[in-house]
Write a protein that holds these residues in place. Structure first.
Motif, PDB file in Angstrom:
ATOM      1  N   LYS A  69       0.883  -1.149  -0.039  1.00 16.39           N
ATOM      2  CA  LYS A  69      -0.191   0.101   0.085  1.00 16.39           C
ATOM      3  C   LYS A  69       1.047   1.351   0.151  1.00 16.39           C
ATOM      4  O   LYS A  69       0.715   2.062  -0.770  1.00 16.39           O
ATOM      5  N   THR A  70       2.010   1.074   0.748  1.00 17.85           N
ATOM      6  CA  THR A  70       2.889   2.322   0.860  1.00 17.85           C
ATOM      7  C   THR A  70       3.331   2.519  -0.589  1.00 17.85           C
ATOM      8  O   THR A  70       3.650   3.663  -0.855  1.00 17.85           O
ATOM      9  N   LYS A  71       3.951   1.623  -1.142  1.00 17.66           N
ATOM     10  CA  LYS A  71       4.519   1.669  -2.397  1.00 17.66           C
ATOM     11  C   LYS A  71       3.466   1.986  -3.572  1.00 17.66           C
ATOM     12  O   LYS A  71       3.863   2.963  -4.219  1.00 17.66           O
ATOM     13  N   TYR A  72       2.301   1.711  -3.379  1.00 22.31           N
ATOM     14  CA  TYR A  72       1.140   2.241  -4.234  1.00 22.31           C
ATOM     15  C   TYR A  72       0.908   3.749  -4.061  1.00 22.31           C
ATOM     16  O   TYR A  72       0.769   4.526  -4.977  1.00 22.31           O
ATOM     17  N   GLU A  73       0.917   4.257  -2.780  1.00 21.25           N
ATOM     18  CA  GLU A  73       0.684   5.717  -2.688  1.00 21.25           C
ATOM     19  C   GLU A  73       1.936   6.390  -3.002  1.00 21.25           C
ATOM     20  O   GLU A  73       1.823   7.637  -3.392  1.00 21.25           O
ATOM     21  N   ASP A  74       3.165   6.015  -2.930  1.00 19.50           N
ATOM     22  CA  ASP A  74       4.293   6.663  -3.246  1.00 19.50           C
ATOM     23  C   ASP A  74       4.226   7.018  -4.677  1.00 19.50           C
ATOM     24  O   ASP A  74       4.668   7.835  -5.345  1.00 19.50           O
ATOM     25  N   GLU A  75       3.945   5.683  -5.503  1.00 17.61           N
ATOM     26  CA  GLU A  75       3.937   6.026  -7.096  1.00 17.61           C
ATOM     27  C   GLU A  75       2.732   6.860  -7.409  1.00 17.61           C
ATOM     28  O   GLU A  75       2.775   7.693  -8.431  1.00 17.61           O
ATOM     29  N   HIS A  76       1.507   6.959  -6.660  1.00 16.17           N
ATOM     30  CA  HIS A  76       0.653   7.940  -6.937  1.00 16.17           C
ATOM     31  C   HIS A  76       1.038   9.489  -6.767  1.00 16.17           C
ATOM     32  O   HIS A  76       0.988  10.471  -7.638  1.00 16.17           O
ATOM     33  N   ALA A  77       1.864   9.700  -5.561  1.00 16.78           N
ATOM     34  CA  ALA A  77       2.581  10.937  -5.393  1.00 16.78           C
ATOM     35  C   ALA A  77       3.370  11.506  -6.453  1.00 16.78           C
ATOM     36  O   ALA A  77       3.402  12.491  -6.817  1.00 16.78           O
ATOM     37  N   ARG A  78       4.248  10.269  -6.867  1.00 16.52           N
ATOM     38  CA  ARG A  78       5.091  10.626  -8.136  1.00 16.52           C
ATOM     39  C   ARG A  78       4.353  11.034  -9.148  1.00 16.52           C
ATOM     40  O   ARG A  78       4.837  11.941  -9.854  1.00 16.52           O
ATOM     41  N   LEU A  79       3.518  10.300  -9.497  1.00 18.89           N
ATOM     42  CA  LEU A  79       2.557  10.566 -10.876  1.00 18.89           C
ATOM     43  C   LEU A  79       1.933  12.009 -10.789  1.00 18.89           C
ATOM     44  O   LEU A  79       2.229  12.797 -11.728  1.00 18.89           O
ATOM     45  N   LEU A  80       1.252  12.277  -9.573  1.00 22.54           N
ATOM     46  CA  LEU A  80       0.623  13.791  -9.297  1.00 22.54           C
ATOM     47  C   LEU A  80       1.869  14.809  -9.441  1.00 22.54           C
ATOM     48  O   LEU A  80       1.558  15.833  -9.879  1.00 22.54           O
ATOM     49  N   SER A  81       2.688  14.765  -8.728  1.00 23.28           N
ATOM     50  CA  SER A  81       3.661  15.719  -8.865  1.00 23.28           C
ATOM     51  C   SER A  81       4.493  15.883 -10.004  1.00 23.28           C
ATOM     52  O   SER A  81       4.674  16.922 -10.621  1.00 23.28           O
ATOM     53  N   ALA A  82       4.616  15.020 -10.924  1.00 26.02           N
ATOM     54  CA  ALA A  82       5.365  14.944 -12.075  1.00 26.02           C
ATOM     55  C   ALA A  82       4.130  15.697 -13.024  1.00 26.02           C
ATOM     56  O   ALA A  82       4.494  16.358 -14.093  1.00 26.02           O
ATOM     57  N   SER A  83       2.655  15.474 -13.004  1.00 28.22           N
ATOM     58  CA  SER A  83       1.724  15.877 -13.699  1.00 28.22           C
ATOM     59  C   SER A  83       1.619  17.460 -13.583  1.00 28.22           C
ATOM     60  O   SER A  83       1.039  17.953 -14.749  1.00 28.22           O
TER      61      SER A  83
END
Length: 310
Positions: free
Chosen positions: A94-108
């Motif tokens: 779950k933590t890895k999943y949330e980190d990937e979402h944060a990376r995605l949103l920040s890059a977007s």
């Protein structure tokens, strides 16, 4: 043949190990009963080995039915737990999943200035950080998630500013509020051309609760930085007024064509000054009302005293 069958039944009863046991009643009485009813049938049975007599009917007795139920229920619950463990992700996943979402949103956010607060910007952000485009589909509210991520990021930067800027303590409450609102709105300057779209996303009914909560946290942080420690009804009034000032300045900023938004900051300073003048006016009116009510109360008491003295 019957005798062999009886021996097999007897042997199987001895080998049976568990809470439910197969037992033979004494041969002079035959008792048949079940879990739901009890009936005793007594009949003579002199020779149990005689082939001419009927073979006694045995009943299976469950000594502890609750134990059987609990065992079956525990087995069922354990199987359900196993299914749930496969269904739900581990905390690490779950933590890895949330980190990937944060990376995605920040890059977007880099693509928002050209592509807007859209799914297209999210797809471009996923490509920049090397994530599969399918991760965009895992976001339940794609555009809203992007706007809310940006709002949370701006709030965190504002909190860092409050914690590190010692000069805020030397300002008057009105100047402190004006400075912090300006600092927060300056973060939106690069996205000013697409910010009307962000406001429309926040205004959607499904997104209103989160949008309201984020703005409430924003004005609360600003008031705390200005030294407000109110805990009565004045607490709500102050935050309502400041929320209105922030929103109106935000809308004014969208139509401001002046250099570096100078007209916006002048508008902001005027609204904050009006709010504090209004607060002063309200306090003066309150003091006047108390004085008038006290004066009327004394006059009324004198008038009543005169009436009763007559």
């Amino acid at each position: 043949m019957y005798r062999t069958a009886a021996k097999r039944l007897l042997c199987s009863a001895r080998q049976f190990n568990g809470n439910a046991a197969l037992r033979f009643r004494r041969h002079n009485a035959l008792i048949t009963y079940s879990r739901f009813s009890t009936t005793e049938i007594t009949q003579p049975f002199s020779n149990p080995h005689s082939i001419h007599d009927a073979i006694p009917i045995s009943t299976t007795e469950i000594e502890n039915p609750t134990l059987y139920d609990s065992t079956s229920s525990s087995t069922s619950s354990s199987s359900t737990t196993d299914e749930d463990s496969h269904r739900f992700e581990s905390p690490k996943s779950k933590t890895k999943y949330e980190d990937e979402h944060a990376r995605l949103l920040s890059a977007s956010l880099v693509h928002v200035m050209k592509l807007g607060w859209t799914e297209t910007a999210l797809m471009a952000g996923a490509k920049d950080v090397g994530l599969s485009p399918s991760i965009v589909g895992s976001l339940s509210r794609k555009e809203a998630a992007l706007v809310e991520f940006y709002m949370d990021d701006c709030l965190q930067r504002l909190i860092d500013k409050i914690d590190t800027d010692g000069s805020l303590k030397n300002l008057t409450p009105s100047d402190c509020i004006s400075k912090l609102i300006r600092f927060r709105l300056e973060m939106q300057a690069p996205y000013i051309s697409t910010w009307p779209q962000a406001l429309s996303i926040q205004a959607q009914p499904v997104n209103v609760p989160t949008s309201f909560k984020q703005r409430a946290m924003l004005v609360d942080e600003i008031w705390h930085a200005a030294g407000d420690n109110a805990s009565d009804l004045d607490w709500y009034a102050k935050r309502t007024v400041l929320g209105g000032i922030y929103s109106t300045t935000e809308i004014y900023m969208l139509t401001d064509g002046s250099a570096d938004f100078r007209d916006t900051w002048a508008f902001l300073d005027a609204r904050v000054k009006d709010a504090f003048d209004l607060k002063k006016t309200i306090q003066e009116a309150q003091y006047l009302a108390e004085a008038v009510s006290t004066g009327l109360g004394n006059t009324f008491e004198e008038f009543v005293g005169k009436v009763f003295r007559r």
